[in-house]
Enzyme design. Structure first.
Site, mmCIF file in Angstrom:
data_model
loop_
_atom_site.group_PDB
_atom_site.id
_atom_site.type_symbol
_atom_site.label_atom_id
_atom_site.label_comp_id
_atom_site.label_asym_id
_atom_site.label_seq_id
_atom_site.Cartn_x
_atom_site.Cartn_y
_atom_site.Cartn_z
ATOM 1 N N ASN A 1 82.784 -47.155 2.869
ATOM 2 C CA ASN A 1 84.168 -47.015 3.338
ATOM 3 C C ASN A 1 84.949 -46.063 2.425
ATOM 4 O O ASN A 1 84.858 -46.163 1.196
ATOM 5 C CB ASN A 1 84.821 -48.411 3.296
ATOM 6 C CG ASN A 1 86.153 -48.479 4.000
ATOM 7 O OD1 ASN A 1 86.260 -48.103 5.166
ATOM 8 N ND2 ASN A 1 87.171 -48.977 3.310
ATOM 9 N N GLU B 1 85.202 -46.142 -1.612
ATOM 10 C CA GLU B 1 85.835 -45.012 -2.314
ATOM 11 C C GLU B 1 85.028 -44.518 -3.511
ATOM 12 O O GLU B 1 85.576 -44.286 -4.589
ATOM 13 C CB GLU B 1 87.260 -45.385 -2.742
ATOM 14 C CG GLU B 1 88.127 -45.749 -1.544
ATOM 15 C CD GLU B 1 89.516 -46.254 -1.930
ATOM 16 O OE1 GLU B 1 89.853 -46.261 -3.117
ATOM 17 O OE2 GLU B 1 90.251 -46.684 -1.015
ATOM 18 N N GLU C 1 91.171 -48.675 8.376
ATOM 19 C CA GLU C 1 92.455 -49.001 7.714
ATOM 20 C C GLU C 1 93.581 -48.112 8.251
ATOM 21 O O GLU C 1 94.367 -47.559 7.485
ATOM 22 C CB GLU C 1 92.332 -48.795 6.199
ATOM 23 C CG GLU C 1 91.229 -49.577 5.530
ATOM 24 C CD GLU C 1 91.183 -49.387 4.021
ATOM 25 O OE1 GLU C 1 92.140 -48.863 3.438
ATOM 26 O OE2 GLU C 1 90.160 -49.775 3.419
ATOM 27 N N ASP D 1 96.808 -46.352 9.348
ATOM 28 C CA ASP D 1 98.264 -46.369 9.436
ATOM 29 C C ASP D 1 98.759 -44.934 9.504
ATOM 30 O O ASP D 1 98.094 -44.014 9.057
ATOM 31 C CB ASP D 1 98.956 -47.167 8.313
ATOM 32 C CG ASP D 1 98.432 -46.889 6.934
ATOM 33 O OD1 ASP D 1 98.114 -45.723 6.630
ATOM 34 O OD2 ASP D 1 98.351 -47.838 6.130
ATOM 35 N N HIS E 1 94.314 -43.369 6.579
ATOM 36 C CA HIS E 1 95.728 -43.470 6.178
ATOM 37 C C HIS E 1 96.307 -42.065 6.325
ATOM 38 O O HIS E 1 96.016 -41.192 5.505
ATOM 39 C CB HIS E 1 95.848 -43.925 4.725
ATOM 40 C CG HIS E 1 95.256 -45.283 4.473
ATOM 41 N ND1 HIS E 1 95.832 -46.445 4.943
ATOM 42 C CD2 HIS E 1 94.137 -45.670 3.797
ATOM 43 C CE1 HIS E 1 95.098 -47.494 4.561
ATOM 44 N NE2 HIS E 1 94.065 -47.051 3.871
HETATM 45 O O1 G3I Z 1 98.048 -60.253 -7.020
HETATM 46 C C1 G3I Z 1 99.199 -59.769 -7.685
HETATM 47 C C2 G3I Z 1 100.169 -60.871 -7.917
HETATM 48 O O2 G3I Z 1 99.598 -61.797 -8.788
HETATM 49 C C3 G3I Z 1 101.470 -60.283 -8.480
HETATM 50 O O3 G3I Z 1 102.417 -61.301 -8.602
HETATM 51 C C4 G3I Z 1 102.007 -59.196 -7.579
HETATM 52 C C5 G3I Z 1 103.250 -58.534 -8.146
HETATM 53 O O4 G3I Z 1 103.422 -57.219 -7.655
HETATM 54 O O5 G3I Z 1 101.037 -58.220 -7.437
HETATM 55 C C6 G3I Z 1 99.854 -58.717 -6.830
HETATM 56 O O6 G3I Z 1 98.955 -57.686 -6.683
HETATM 57 C C7 G3I Z 1 99.230 -56.743 -5.674
HETATM 58 C C8 G3I Z 1 98.077 -56.784 -4.675
HETATM 59 O O7 G3I Z 1 98.200 -55.753 -3.732
HETATM 60 C C9 G3I Z 1 97.976 -58.124 -3.950
HETATM 61 O O8 G3I Z 1 99.150 -58.373 -3.253
HETATM 62 C C10 G3I Z 1 99.320 -55.371 -6.318
HETATM 63 O O9 G3I Z 1 100.485 -55.289 -7.108
HETATM 64 C C11 G3I Z 1 99.326 -54.298 -5.277
HETATM 65 O O10 G3I Z 1 99.210 -53.021 -5.909
HETATM 66 C C12 G3I Z 1 98.149 -54.483 -4.326
HETATM 67 O O11 G3I Z 1 98.207 -53.458 -3.378
HETATM 68 C C13 G3I Z 1 97.082 -53.350 -2.543
HETATM 69 C C14 G3I Z 1 96.332 -52.052 -2.835
HETATM 70 O O12 G3I Z 1 95.224 -51.953 -1.945
HETATM 71 C C15 G3I Z 1 95.857 -52.008 -4.294
HETATM 72 O O13 G3I Z 1 94.730 -51.291 -4.493
HETATM 73 C C16 G3I Z 1 97.565 -53.319 -1.107
HETATM 74 O O14 G3I Z 1 98.154 -54.582 -0.781
HETATM 75 C C17 G3I Z 1 96.391 -53.045 -0.157
HETATM 76 O O15 G3I Z 1 96.892 -52.775 1.129
HETATM 77 C C18 G3I Z 1 95.641 -51.809 -0.630
HETATM 78 O O16 G3I Z 1 94.528 -51.623 0.220
HETATM 79 C C19 G3I Z 1 93.728 -50.470 -0.021
HETATM 80 C C20 G3I Z 1 92.335 -50.784 0.433
HETATM 81 O O17 G3I Z 1 91.868 -51.940 -0.225
HETATM 82 C C21 G3I Z 1 91.384 -49.613 0.171
HETATM 83 N N1 G3I Z 1 91.888 -48.400 0.775
HETATM 84 C C22 G3I Z 1 93.250 -48.046 0.436
HETATM 85 C C23 G3I Z 1 94.185 -49.225 0.757
HETATM 86 C C24 G3I Z 1 95.613 -48.838 0.488
HETATM 87 O O18 G3I Z 1 95.800 -48.613 -0.898
#
Ligand code: G3I
Length: 339
Positions: free
Chosen positions: A194, A153, A257, A259, A230
Site C-alpha cells: 500500500n 509506504e 484511502e 480523499d 489522497h
Molecule cells: O493516539 C494519540 C493519543 O494518545 C493523543 O492523545 C492524541 C493527541 O493528538 O494523538 C493520538 O494520536 C494521533 C493518531 O492519529 C490517533 O488518533 C496522532 O496525533 C495523529 O497524528 C494520527 O494521525 C493519523 C495519521 O495517519 C498518522 O500517521 C491519522 O488519524 C490517519 O488518518 C493517518 O492515516 C494515514 C494512513 O495510515 C497511511 N496513509 C496516509 C494516511 C494519512 O496520513
C-alpha cells in the site's frame, strides 16, 4: 439501547470529545451498486459511539478500515504484549453489519511504539520482532480480516526504497520477508502493498512498480497493490492507465484511502470539482477489471485527517460535518452505477 460493538468501541476509549449527531434518514447506500466492487470507509473506533456516524458507516458502506487501531503503537505497545480491544470494537461492528474489513497496517515506519523506535536491535532480533508481530496480529484476526496492508509506504517520493528503521536494520529483504510471514500466519488472507502518490505517473509510481515486479519475481505472496489516492481536485495524470499497468502484472488493485481535498472557504464550485474528481476516481477503478474496491479515508469532514496535514485545505470526504451528503456523494453513487 447501545449495540454491543458500539459499547465495546466506546469503552475502548478511542479518541475524545465524541459528539452524538443525527444522520439524515434518506441517504441511499453505496454498497451493492457495483456488484464487482466493495465500497469502504476508514473508521475511528471511538466515533462509533456517535449514533449518526455509526448509522451511516453501517448502512452506506460494505467495508471498513480501522484508521489507526491496527497500527503497531496500538496493537503492540509493549514488546510481546498485544492489545486488540480498540480494533476488536471495529471488527465486531463490521461483523454485525455484514461488512468486510481491510487490515491496515502491519509494517510501516510511522505510528510505531517507543520500545521499537528507540530500541537497539540486531538484524536477527528485528526480523524476529517483525515476524512475531505479524503472526500475533494476523492470528488474532484470522477469518475475520480478509485482507491486509502488509507493508505500507516503503518507497520514497523519488522512487527509491524509503530510508526506514526496517530498511536500515534488515535490508531490502524485509519486504518479501514480511509478505512470507503474513502468508504463513493466514494463508487465506489477501496481502497488499500500500502506498500514496502512486495513482499518477512519475518516479514514485515507477518505484512502486519496480518493487512489485521484484516481489513477484521473487515469488513473494503478494495479491494486490493499494493506491491510497489522497488527492486534490486536479485529474491525476494517466490515472486509469496506471491502475491498468499494475493490474497487468497479475495483481488486484484497490483505492484504499481516497480523499479529495479542496481549499478552505472555496464554496460550491470547488465542491463540484471535488465531485467530478471522486466520479473520475470511481470510473477509473470500474474501468479496470482487477480494481476490486474503493475505500474513502474518513466518513465526514469533521473527523478527516486532511485539515491537520494540509494547511489551508480540508472538506475532503463525502459527508459534511453535520453528516449531510455532499455533491461528491451523489457523484460517487452515479459513477458506481455506471455514470
Ligand atoms: O493516539 C494519540 C493519543 O494518545 C493523543 O492523545 C492524541 C493527541 O493528538 O494523538 C493520538 O494520536 C494521533 C493518531 O492519529 C490517533 O488518533 C496522532 O496525533 C495523529 O497524528 C494520527 O494521525 C493519523 C495519521 O495517519 C498518522 O500517521 C491519522 O488519524 C490517519 O488518518 C493517518 O492515516 C494515514 C494512513 O495510515 C497511511 N496513509 C496516509 C494516511 C494519512 O496520513
Amino acid at each position: 439501547m447501545v449495540a454491543p460493538a458500539l459499547a465495546a468501541a466506546a469503552m475502548a476509549g478511542c479518541g475524545g470529545g465524541v459528539g452524538d449527531r443525527d444522520a439524515p434518514r434518506d441517504v441511499a447506500p453505496l454498497k451493492g451498486l457495483d456488484p464487482q466492487r466493495f465500497v469502504g470507509v476508514a473508521v475511528q473506533g471511538g466515533l462509533l459511539a456517535d449514533h449518526g456516524y455509526a448509522q451511516l458507516v453501517g448502512s452506506v458502506f460494505d467495508a471498513v478500515t480501522p484508521e489507526n487501531e491496527l497500527k503497531w503503537d496500538v496493537t503492540e505497545p509493549e514488546r510481546g504484549k498485544f492489545e486488540f480491544a480498540k480494533a476488536d470494537g471495529i471488527v465486531d461492528f463490521a461483523r454485525e453489519h455484514g461488512m468486510r474489513v481491510r487490515g491496515h497496517t502491519l509494517v510501516w515506519h510511522n505510528q510505531n511504539p517507543q520500545w521499537l523506535t528507540h530500541g537497539s536491535f540486531s538484524r536477527t532480533q528485528l526480523i524476529a520482532i517483525m515476524r512475531d508481530h505479524i503472526r500475533a496480529v494476523m492470528a488474532h484476526y484470522k477469518g475475520r480480516i480478509g485482507e491486509w496492508d502488509v507493508v505500507n509506504e516503503a518507497v520514497d517520493d523519488t522512487g527509491k526504497l524509503r530510508d526506514t528503521p526496517w530498511l536500515r536494520g534488515i535490508g531490502p529483504e524485509y519486504i518479501p520477508m514480511a509478505f512470507r510471514f503474513a502468508h504463513e500466519a493466514d494463508p487465506s488472507a489477501k496481502l497488499f502493498y500500500n502506498d500514496y502518490g502512486t495513482e499518477r505517473t512519475g518516479p514514485k509510481a515507477d518505484g512502486v512498480y519496480g518493487l512489485v515486479q521484484s516481489l513477484l519475481a521473487a515469488k513473494a505472496p503478494l495479491d494486490g497493490v493499494g493506491f491510497q489516492t489522497h488527492v486534490d481536485a486536479k485529474p491525476p495524470p494517466d490515472y486509469e492507465a496506471t491502475l491498468r499497468k499494475f493490474a497487468a502484472l497479475g495483481v488486484d488493485v484497490e483505492l484504499t484511502e481516497v480523499d479529495v481535498r479542496v481549499p478552505d472557504g472555496s464554496g460550491a464550485a470547488a465542491l463540484r470539482a471535488q465531485a467530478e474528481q471522486y466520479a473520475r476516481l470511481v470510473a477509473g477503478c470500474r474501468a479496470v477489471a482487477r480494481c476490486r474496491g474503493i475505500v474513502v479515508w474518513g466518513l465526514d469532514d469533521k473527523d478527516s485527517w486532511v485539515p491537520a496535514a494540509y494547511r489551508g485545505f480540508g472538506d475532503a470526504t463525502l459527508f459534511d460535518a453535520d453528516l449531510k451528503p455532499k455533491p461528491a456523494y451523489d457523484a460517487v453513487r452515479k459513477a458506481l452505477m455506471g455514470g
